[in-house]
Design a protein around this motif. Sequence first.
Motif, PDB file in Angstrom:
ATOM      1  N   UNK A  40      79.363 -67.001 -14.845  1.00 11.88           N
ATOM      2  CA  UNK A  40      78.905 -68.388 -14.996  1.00 11.88           C
ATOM      3  C   UNK A  40      77.703 -68.429 -15.938  1.00 11.88           C
ATOM      4  N   UNK A  41      76.779 -67.493 -15.765  1.00 14.54           N
ATOM      5  CA  UNK A  41      75.621 -67.422 -16.666  1.00 14.54           C
ATOM      6  C   UNK A  41      76.082 -67.157 -18.101  1.00 14.54           C
ATOM      7  N   UNK A  42      77.004 -66.218 -18.264  1.00 11.40           N
ATOM      8  CA  UNK A  42      77.545 -65.899 -19.587  1.00 11.40           C
ATOM      9  C   UNK A  42      78.207 -67.133 -20.218  1.00 11.40           C
ATOM     10  N   UNK A  43      79.049 -67.813 -19.442  1.00 13.09           N
ATOM     11  CA  UNK A  43      79.756 -68.987 -19.962  1.00 13.09           C
ATOM     12  C   UNK A  43      78.789 -70.107 -20.320  1.00 13.09           C
ATOM     13  N   UNK A  44      77.691 -70.215 -19.559  1.00 10.12           N
ATOM     14  CA  UNK A  44      76.717 -71.270 -19.867  1.00 10.12           C
ATOM     15  C   UNK A  44      75.986 -70.988 -21.175  1.00 10.12           C
ATOM     16  N   UNK A  45      75.925 -69.719 -21.577  1.00 12.50           N
ATOM     17  CA  UNK A  45      75.269 -69.357 -22.838  1.00 12.50           C
ATOM     18  C   UNK A  45      76.222 -69.444 -24.024  1.00 12.50           C
ATOM     19  N   UNK A  46      77.476 -69.112 -23.810  1.00 11.68           N
ATOM     20  CA  UNK A  46      78.458 -69.044 -24.896  1.00 11.68           C
ATOM     21  C   UNK A  46      79.115 -70.400 -25.171  1.00 11.68           C
ATOM     22  N   UNK A  47      79.450 -71.127 -24.123  1.00 10.17           N
ATOM     23  CA  UNK A  47      80.170 -72.390 -24.254  1.00 10.17           C
ATOM     24  C   UNK A  47      79.235 -73.567 -23.990  1.00 10.17           C
ATOM     25  N   UNK A  55      76.136 -76.968 -12.466  1.00  7.61           N
ATOM     26  CA  UNK A  55      75.505 -77.093 -11.143  1.00  7.61           C
ATOM     27  C   UNK A  55      76.562 -77.042 -10.043  1.00  7.61           C
ATOM     28  N   UNK A  56      77.675 -77.752 -10.227  1.00 10.26           N
ATOM     29  CA  UNK A  56      78.757 -77.749  -9.238  1.00 10.26           C
ATOM     30  C   UNK A  56      79.291 -76.334  -9.026  1.00 10.26           C
ATOM     31  N   UNK A  57      79.573 -75.623 -10.122  1.00  9.87           N
ATOM     32  CA  UNK A  57      80.110 -74.269 -10.003  1.00  9.87           C
ATOM     33  C   UNK A  57      79.137 -73.347  -9.268  1.00  9.87           C
ATOM     34  N   UNK A  58      77.850 -73.466  -9.570  1.00 13.20           N
ATOM     35  CA  UNK A  58      76.851 -72.624  -8.903  1.00 13.20           C
ATOM     36  C   UNK A  58      76.722 -72.973  -7.418  1.00 13.20           C
ATOM     37  N   UNK A 111      87.547 -70.782 -17.526  1.00 17.26           N
ATOM     38  CA  UNK A 111      88.165 -69.698 -16.772  1.00 17.26           C
ATOM     39  C   UNK A 111      88.443 -68.539 -17.727  1.00 17.26           C
ATOM     40  N   UNK A 112      87.805 -67.418 -17.457  1.00 18.53           N
ATOM     41  CA  UNK A 112      88.024 -66.210 -18.244  1.00 18.53           C
ATOM     42  C   UNK A 112      89.091 -65.358 -17.565  1.00 18.53           C
ATOM     43  N   UNK A 113      89.646 -64.407 -18.310  1.00 15.00           N
ATOM     44  CA  UNK A 113      90.641 -63.501 -17.722  1.00 15.00           C
ATOM     45  C   UNK A 113      90.023 -62.756 -16.527  1.00 15.00           C
ATOM     46  N   UNK A 114      88.760 -62.386 -16.653  1.00 14.80           N
ATOM     47  CA  UNK A 114      88.081 -61.693 -15.546  1.00 14.80           C
ATOM     48  C   UNK A 114      88.009 -62.583 -14.294  1.00 14.80           C
ATOM     49  N   UNK A 115      87.824 -63.900 -14.477  1.00  9.28           N
ATOM     50  CA  UNK A 115      87.850 -64.834 -13.339  1.00  9.28           C
ATOM     51  C   UNK A 115      89.193 -64.758 -12.624  1.00  9.28           C
TER      52      UNK A 115
END
Length: 142
Positions: A40-47, A55-58, A111-115
């Motif tokens: 989630x932290x990674x996605x918030x920086x990249x996307x 906030x909802x996801x966290x 949604x990443x493949x890792x997710x």
Amino acid sequence: AAIPQKDHLKKPLSSVPLQILFFLGGIYYVFYFLAALLMIIYKSQIFTYPYNLLTLDLILLFFMALLEAIRLYFGTKGNLTEEEAPLGISLGFTIGSVFLSVYFLVWQTYILRADVIINVVLLVAYGLEGILQIIAIAAFVS
């Protein structure tokens, strides 16, 4: 003369495979939580991650961690004490955890493949635990 019952000789009904799954599931969930949080932290920086959805996801991830702790506590307690009520409570929390895992698998913002991988593993574990919980509850009731 009546022969006294020897309760201490009765066969244990606790499920060893279920207890092992609770233990391994607890360890896996720590990995799952950290991996999901870092993603989630990674996605918030990249996307471009809308603040309200971030906030909802966290919030849902931390709520899921709380559910998981309660689920594992009642499941372990119910299995070891051979009581169906705590195991039934744990089964109810398992259903709630399944819904949250499906949210992170299908409906979260990005949604990443890792997710997909970590959620599918979690759902398989929940499925196995659920089946073993139902079997254990049936054994305790009979």
